[in-house]
Design a protein around this motif. Sequence first.
Motif, mmCIF file in Angstrom:
data_model
loop_
_atom_site.group_PDB
_atom_site.id
_atom_site.type_symbol
_atom_site.label_atom_id
_atom_site.label_comp_id
_atom_site.label_asym_id
_atom_site.label_seq_id
_atom_site.Cartn_x
_atom_site.Cartn_y
_atom_site.Cartn_z
ATOM 1 N N THR A 8 37.174 24.929 39.434
ATOM 2 C CA THR A 8 36.758 26.131 40.152
ATOM 3 C C THR A 8 36.743 25.827 41.650
ATOM 4 O O THR A 8 36.985 24.692 42.082
ATOM 5 N N SER A 9 36.419 26.833 42.439
ATOM 6 C CA SER A 9 36.315 26.601 43.879
ATOM 7 C C SER A 9 35.230 25.571 44.178
ATOM 8 O O SER A 9 35.342 24.777 45.114
ATOM 9 N N HIS A 24 36.869 22.315 43.889
ATOM 10 C CA HIS A 24 37.790 22.090 45.006
ATOM 11 C C HIS A 24 37.022 21.714 46.270
ATOM 12 O O HIS A 24 37.456 20.842 47.029
ATOM 13 N N TRP A 25 35.884 22.375 46.496
ATOM 14 C CA TRP A 25 35.048 22.017 47.651
ATOM 15 C C TRP A 25 34.568 20.573 47.531
ATOM 16 O O TRP A 25 34.532 19.832 48.533
ATOM 17 N N ARG A 84 42.826 25.297 48.989
ATOM 18 C CA ARG A 84 42.707 25.774 47.607
ATOM 19 C C ARG A 84 41.352 26.434 47.390
ATOM 20 O O ARG A 84 41.247 27.479 46.740
ATOM 21 N N ALA A 85 40.310 25.819 47.941
ATOM 22 C CA ALA A 85 38.972 26.381 47.796
ATOM 23 C C ALA A 85 38.864 27.738 48.483
ATOM 24 O O ALA A 85 38.245 28.673 47.960
ATOM 25 N N ALA A 139 39.849 31.110 46.750
ATOM 26 C CA ALA A 139 38.885 31.790 45.884
ATOM 27 C C ALA A 139 37.563 32.064 46.582
ATOM 28 O O ALA A 139 36.745 32.829 46.092
ATOM 29 N N ASP A 140 37.357 31.438 47.727
ATOM 30 C CA ASP A 140 36.072 31.534 48.438
ATOM 31 C C ASP A 140 36.380 31.727 49.914
ATOM 32 O O ASP A 140 36.174 30.832 50.732
#
Length: 381
Positions: free
Chosen positions: A145-146, A149-150, A171-172, A175-176
Amino acid sequence: MKTMMQTRPLCLLAWLLLASPALAAPTLSGARIDDLQGLERRLGQSEFSAVRELALSQAERLAGGNASDRWARALYLQLAASAESRLDDPLAAADHLAEARGIHGVERAQADRWLRQEAGLRLQGDQAGRARALLGDWFQRHGGTSEDHWLMAQLLAAESEWEAAARWVNRALEADATPGQARATLAATVLQRAGDESAALAVIERRLAAANGDPETWRRAAGLAQRLGDPGRAAAIWEAGWRRGVLAGSDDLRQRIRLHLAGGTPARAAELLTSSLEEQALADDLDNRRLLARAWQAARDHERALSAWRDVAERSGAGDDWLQLGELAYGWGEWDLAGEALVKAQALGELEAEAWLSSLPEQNGDEETGGTKENGPAAEA
């Protein structure tokens, strides 16, 4: 950093006990389930030390047992990890999870859940390298998920691997797009260090509307805009922060004026500085008077610029200030003022003044020469 284990303390064990058939986990006796759930309740009652000791004792006792014992041992280790986390020992918690997921017979899906938690705990315990390796292993089997990724971006940033971290940040952000303050700061830092200052500024600007109480975010955004060669954008950001009341005080006011001067609105800078001096918001000193003179000069307001430079020269008594006034007056065709200022500059030891004086037009030749001499020094516009 909060881990999933900290924010959702007891959900996992209860779910594991209820869902064990679907996981193809060995069946546990009713007494074993009662004991595990009893420790879980005590964990919820903040009996962290007692739960840790009892869970580890049970896990040790079950070592080397059958499949059911091994599964129970893994669950006791998970409980011990939860207790260690609440006792602020993330590395001990991580070690228990590592042991639990390494027990023979633990399903891959469950082992991966513990692996993901262990990575967060390793990072919390300043073991960024081990956390990164764990999460890299986990990403081979999961998209994530984000949140994941974070975390990977944070791990890479901890090792100053900025380009790799930037890929995970991007990438993060897919979605965010509007992360919270801490993640926005991480994203901006990573992207800036990776050389993508435009993207870093875009992240910060998206946070500005939600950063009313955070002046550093506004200052950083303006600074990035300056480094990107966009002083007008920097001035606009600073002005917006000032009007919101986020930026305040004499230092921020002076920077507001400087940014207007650099950003192509020098008349606005001069007006702000004039009112600030009148209202005593800024000190009426030579530095601010010189800044005012430069602002009116950049705005090409001849009368105010010459008056401001005369004021500076009279206050300072410095030859270079009189020379500045003389050169400016010369460039604008104010011959009388130019002569007066250059004479004073020469008397104060400014050698350049002599060349300027020698190129001044004769007073009776002003109309014929148009107020210049062909071979005079180049005048400042």
